[in-house]
Design a protein around this motif. Structure first.
Motif, PDB file in Angstrom:
ATOM      1  N   ALA A 457     -30.993  53.110-133.554  1.00  0.00           N
ATOM      2  CA  ALA A 457     -32.394  53.484-133.089  1.00  0.00           C
ATOM      3  C   ALA A 457     -33.254  54.004-134.448  1.00  0.00           C
ATOM      4  O   ALA A 457     -34.517  53.733-134.539  1.00  0.00           O
ATOM      5  N   VAL A 458     -32.560  54.686-135.083  1.00  0.00           N
ATOM      6  CA  VAL A 458     -33.206  55.152-136.603  1.00  0.00           C
ATOM      7  C   VAL A 458     -33.496  54.000-137.343  1.00  0.00           C
ATOM      8  O   VAL A 458     -34.799  53.691-137.818  1.00  0.00           O
ATOM      9  N   LEU A 459     -32.573  52.761-137.328  1.00  0.00           N
ATOM     10  CA  LEU A 459     -33.103  51.838-138.121  1.00  0.00           C
ATOM     11  C   LEU A 459     -34.023  50.831-137.506  1.00  0.00           C
ATOM     12  O   LEU A 459     -35.376  50.677-138.345  1.00  0.00           O
ATOM     13  N   LEU A 460     -34.215  50.994-136.206  1.00  0.00           N
ATOM     14  CA  LEU A 460     -35.352  50.089-135.649  1.00  0.00           C
ATOM     15  C   LEU A 460     -36.603  51.246-135.701  1.00  0.00           C
ATOM     16  O   LEU A 460     -37.747  50.473-136.083  1.00  0.00           O
ATOM     17  N   PHE A 461     -36.843  52.446-135.600  1.00  0.00           N
ATOM     18  CA  PHE A 461     -37.761  53.192-135.911  1.00  0.00           C
ATOM     19  C   PHE A 461     -38.334  53.059-137.113  1.00  0.00           C
ATOM     20  O   PHE A 461     -39.629  52.927-137.364  1.00  0.00           O
ATOM     21  N   GLY A 462     -37.283  53.295-138.360  1.00  0.00           N
ATOM     22  CA  GLY A 462     -37.735  53.179-139.475  1.00  0.00           C
ATOM     23  C   GLY A 462     -38.369  51.983-140.209  1.00  0.00           C
ATOM     24  O   GLY A 462     -39.165  51.941-140.993  1.00  0.00           O
ATOM     25  N   PRO A 465     -40.923  49.741-136.479  1.00  0.00           N
ATOM     26  CA  PRO A 465     -41.234  50.694-135.426  1.00  0.00           C
ATOM     27  C   PRO A 465     -41.980  50.084-134.335  1.00  0.00           C
ATOM     28  O   PRO A 465     -41.707  50.811-133.168  1.00  0.00           O
ATOM     29  N   ARG A 466     -42.250  48.970-134.150  1.00  0.00           N
ATOM     30  CA  ARG A 466     -42.992  48.404-133.041  1.00  0.00           C
ATOM     31  C   ARG A 466     -41.846  47.947-131.886  1.00  0.00           C
ATOM     32  O   ARG A 466     -42.101  47.619-130.797  1.00  0.00           O
ATOM     33  N   ALA A 467     -40.813  47.682-132.398  1.00  0.00           N
ATOM     34  CA  ALA A 467     -39.574  47.315-131.806  1.00  0.00           C
ATOM     35  C   ALA A 467     -38.460  48.284-131.462  1.00  0.00           C
ATOM     36  O   ALA A 467     -37.486  48.220-130.976  1.00  0.00           O
ATOM     37  N   ALA A 468     -38.814  49.601-131.695  1.00  0.00           N
ATOM     38  CA  ALA A 468     -38.171  50.851-131.577  1.00  0.00           C
ATOM     39  C   ALA A 468     -37.657  51.007-130.035  1.00  0.00           C
ATOM     40  O   ALA A 468     -36.574  51.644-129.955  1.00  0.00           O
ATOM     41  N   VAL A 469     -38.414  50.651-129.223  1.00  0.00           N
ATOM     42  CA  VAL A 469     -38.079  50.908-127.882  1.00  0.00           C
ATOM     43  C   VAL A 469     -36.741  49.835-127.369  1.00  0.00           C
ATOM     44  O   VAL A 469     -36.284  50.211-126.565  1.00  0.00           O
ATOM     45  N   ALA A 471     -33.936  49.809-128.707  1.00  0.00           N
ATOM     46  CA  ALA A 471     -33.012  50.956-128.710  1.00  0.00           C
ATOM     47  C   ALA A 471     -32.345  51.246-127.391  1.00  0.00           C
ATOM     48  O   ALA A 471     -31.277  51.421-127.306  1.00  0.00           O
ATOM     49  N   TRP A 472     -33.423  51.307-126.332  1.00  0.00           N
ATOM     50  CA  TRP A 472     -32.894  51.546-124.917  1.00  0.00           C
ATOM     51  C   TRP A 472     -32.214  50.301-124.437  1.00  0.00           C
ATOM     52  O   TRP A 472     -30.966  50.479-123.870  1.00  0.00           O
ATOM     53  N   ALA A 473     -32.664  49.116-124.873  1.00  0.00           N
ATOM     54  CA  ALA A 473     -31.811  48.019-124.460  1.00  0.00           C
ATOM     55  C   ALA A 473     -30.553  48.235-124.982  1.00  0.00           C
ATOM     56  O   ALA A 473     -29.644  47.649-124.394  1.00  0.00           O
ATOM     57  N   VAL A 474     -30.169  48.427-126.270  1.00  0.00           N
ATOM     58  CA  VAL A 474     -28.785  48.789-126.985  1.00  0.00           C
ATOM     59  C   VAL A 474     -27.905  49.546-126.303  1.00  0.00           C
ATOM     60  O   VAL A 474     -26.883  49.063-125.905  1.00  0.00           O
ATOM     61  N   ALA A 475     -28.589  50.869-125.894  1.00  0.00           N
ATOM     62  CA  ALA A 475     -28.012  51.530-124.985  1.00  0.00           C
ATOM     63  C   ALA A 475     -27.370  51.061-123.831  1.00  0.00           C
ATOM     64  O   ALA A 475     -26.479  51.449-123.135  1.00  0.00           O
ATOM     65  N   GLY A 476     -28.363  50.372-123.037  1.00  0.00           N
ATOM     66  CA  GLY A 476     -28.328  50.072-121.822  1.00  0.00           C
ATOM     67  C   GLY A 476     -27.178  48.975-121.801  1.00  0.00           C
ATOM     68  O   GLY A 476     -26.214  48.878-120.820  1.00  0.00           O
ATOM     69  N   ILE A 477     -27.125  47.895-122.700  1.00  0.00           N
ATOM     70  CA  ILE A 477     -26.151  46.927-122.656  1.00  0.00           C
ATOM     71  C   ILE A 477     -24.522  47.381-122.995  1.00  0.00           C
ATOM     72  O   ILE A 477     -23.838  47.022-122.271  1.00  0.00           O
ATOM     73  N   ALA A 478     -24.458  48.625-123.715  1.00  0.00           N
ATOM     74  CA  ALA A 478     -23.171  49.390-123.891  1.00  0.00           C
ATOM     75  C   ALA A 478     -22.913  49.864-122.762  1.00  0.00           C
ATOM     76  O   ALA A 478     -21.759  49.945-122.407  1.00  0.00           O
ATOM     77  N   LEU A 479     -23.704  50.535-121.763  1.00  0.00           N
ATOM     78  CA  LEU A 479     -23.243  50.933-120.723  1.00  0.00           C
ATOM     79  C   LEU A 479     -22.916  49.923-119.656  1.00  0.00           C
ATOM     80  O   LEU A 479     -21.863  50.024-118.805  1.00  0.00           O
ATOM     81  N   VAL A 529     -30.676  53.245-144.066  1.00  0.00           N
ATOM     82  CA  VAL A 529     -31.456  52.269-144.198  1.00  0.00           C
ATOM     83  C   VAL A 529     -32.772  52.358-143.291  1.00  0.00           C
ATOM     84  O   VAL A 529     -34.110  52.135-143.799  1.00  0.00           O
ATOM     85  N   GLY A 530     -32.632  52.945-141.999  1.00  0.00           N
ATOM     86  CA  GLY A 530     -33.821  53.282-141.297  1.00  0.00           C
ATOM     87  C   GLY A 530     -34.669  54.331-141.946  1.00  0.00           C
ATOM     88  O   GLY A 530     -35.907  54.242-142.146  1.00  0.00           O
TER      89      GLY A 530
END
Length: 541
Positions: A457-462, A465-469, A471-479, A529-530
């Motif tokens: 999430a930090v990497l995407l935000f840093g 930034p337009r693709a930071a959201v 990060a929700w997909a990453v957490a959702g896939i893990a779940l 990196v973020g």
């Protein structure tokens, strides 16, 4: 005279039309903005539901085994609190029992996020004021938000009903409608809360708290009744999730229960519309209390804590209660498994090969970890919200560097994840009544995977930034992998797509430090990196 009378007759109708002017345009805009989020949420709910029939057929392959599990639930209060009662021992009936309440929970979260995003979030960012300067009615934004939620819930209902039609058309339709109706109840609830609060984050938090209370009421009611008779506890009927299970999909459906959803949606919708017509854009009925600009808020870290402390307290309390509840269910889960080899195999695939009790505890620790990943993503992305709403600029205009500003929020995100896992582990140990150390250690081990997702999430935000959201997909896939992977016996390479798939299965298994330390190193690299990307890029406008 006649013309004057006609004008007077149709004046209220014309005024009502003006209140809704621009609704269609705003609805198309909302659906365009949510063209990724809505399909992802609907797909998650659909996969949860459709994964059950095949899994249940493999575990309970005969009618006798299915009848036995239904009978066992009548005397197992722990499992009734977790899933609800079983009203039929068919594959469809067991599917409604196993996944119905959780399908409703996911639909409710999806709906409240949609409504808050297109109402209070738009006002908080200032975009609603700009939109309202055009030919847009006063109640058009609220109407468009509710219609967007309705589109998402209707799609969920249709897909669930179609996917389960082979188990029985009436039951599939009843379950799909009940899940969608639950989503709309909390969509209209969010519409009310969005009028009362001045912050989108607070609106989401309060509505989620009501959803949590609904689950607790349903669980308390179901745990105190056998569920095999015709009645349910009063506490169950106080919860929309209790209404969902009492539609009794695939078990002599109670269609009249859907009228409760209709009444709830109508009453809450009317209240939301009434409140929306009595306030100015950007204002609320419960305005935020201004805080001091010095003293306790004199640093970027203190400001970050002030902004996120409510979330930390809420998640902490929730994890402590959930841990106690899961720990108390351990013995009940062991009794439920009994001699069923296939059920034992699924639990051991999720929690390791160390016996059903330890495997169940390891599974619950893993579930707490995967849910904690949602917390860390939400906390990290608070940085994105501060940036896009232009509240970060005044802070950075002072003697505060970007890294110092980000560090305050990241300390709360990563430290808060550790705190809630400690409380979850303590609760699990308290509920189980023994093995506090191993259970707490199992929960803390999950932090390596949680921090990897936070680092992404930090990497995407840093950097993006337009693709930071995303990060929700990453957490959702893990779940999702952790939820359905063991039941579907997904190959290990697929399970390894989630960082949780690399962790040792504790308690009961052997501690493996190599994967844990590797994940921690990956998390540190992702954060570095973020933050480097944040230092080098321009702030978003």
């Amino acid at each position: 005279m006649t013309a004057a009378v006609a004008d007077t007759r149709f004046a209220p109708r014309a005024a009502g039309a003006r209140q809704l002017a621009g609704t269609g345009t705003l609805l198309r805009l909302a659906l365009r903005r949510d063209r990724v989020m809505i399909p992802v949420w609907v797909a998650v709910v659909l996969m949860m539901v459709l994964s059950m029939p095949g899994s249940l057929k493999s575990v309970y392959s005969t009618a006798a085994e299915r009848a036995d599990i239904a009978q066992s639930m009548a005397t197992n209060s722990s499992m009734r609190a977790l899933y609800g009662p079983v009203f039929a021992d068919s594959i469809g009936g067991l599917t409604a029992w196993r996944i119905g309440v959780y399908g409703g929970l996911f639909a409710a979260v999806m709906s409240l996020l949609i409504v808050v995003r297109h109402t209070r979030d738009e006002e908080e960012s200032g975009r609603q004021e700009l939109v309202s300067s055009a030919m847009v009615g006063r109640r058009a934004p609220l109407t468009a938000a509710l219609l967007a939620a309705l589109v998402a819930d209707a799609a969920t209902a249709l897909l669930v009903a179609g996917g389960l039609a082979s188990q029985g058309g009436r039951g599939a339709l009843a379950l799909g409608l009940a899940i969608a109706a639950t989503g709309m109840v909390f969509a209209t609830m969010a519409a009310i809360v969005a009028q009362l609060t001045e912050s989108a984050r607070l609106a989401k938090g309060l509505t989620s708290a009501v959803l949590g209370l609904a689950f607790v009421l349903r669980a308390a009611g179901d745990s105190g009744t056998s569920g095999s008779g015709g009645g349910s506890s009063v506490l169950t009927w106080l919860s929309p999730l209790g209404w969902l299970e009492n539609t009794r999909a695939f078990a002599d459906e109670r269609w009249w229960v859907l009228l409760l959803f209709v009444a709830g949606v109508a009453a809450q919708g009317a209240a939301a519309y009434g409140l929306a017509g009595r306030r100015d854009i950007g204002m609320s009925f419960l305005p935020s209390r201004p805080g001091p600009a010095s003293g306790r808020l004199g640093t970027a870290g203190a400001l970050a804590w002030r902004l996120q402390r409510g979330s930390v307290f809420g998640w902490s309390a929730g994890f402590l209660v959930a841990g106690i509840a899961f720990g108390g269910m351990t013995q009940g889960a062991t009794d439920l498994v009994g001699d069923n080899r296939k059920t034992r195999d699924i639990i051991e695939r999720m929690g390791g090969q160390s016996g059903v009790t330890d495997a169940f505890l390891a599974t619950m620790a893993g579930m707490l970890g995967m849910v904690a990943a949602l917390y860390i993503v939400a906390s990290v992305l608070r940085l994105s919200g501060e940036e896009t709403s232009q509240r970060a600029e005044p802070v950075l205009a002072a003697a505060v560097g970007r890294l110092r500003w980000a560090a305050g929020h990241l300390a709360i995100a990563f430290g808060g994840a550790a705190l809630i896992m400690v409380l979850g582990g303590l609760g699990l140990g308290i509920g189980y009544g023994r093995n506090f150390g191993p259970v707490l250690g199992a929960c803390l081990t999950q932090l390596a995977a949680i921090w990897v997702i936070g680092g992404l999430a930090v990497l995407l935000f840093g950097v993006f930034p337009r693709a930071a959201v995303a990060a929700w997909a990453v957490a959702g896939i893990a779940l999702l992998i952790g939820w359905i992977g063991p039941a579907f016996e997904l190959p290990q390479p697929v399970m390894n797509l989630s960082p949780f798939g690399h962790l040792p299965k504790l308690p009961g298994g052997e501690m493996a430090w190599t994967p844990v330390l590797t994940l921690l190193a990956i998390a540190a690299v992702l954060v570095a990196v973020g933050l480097t990307g944040l230092r080098r890029r321009d702030l978003s406008n």
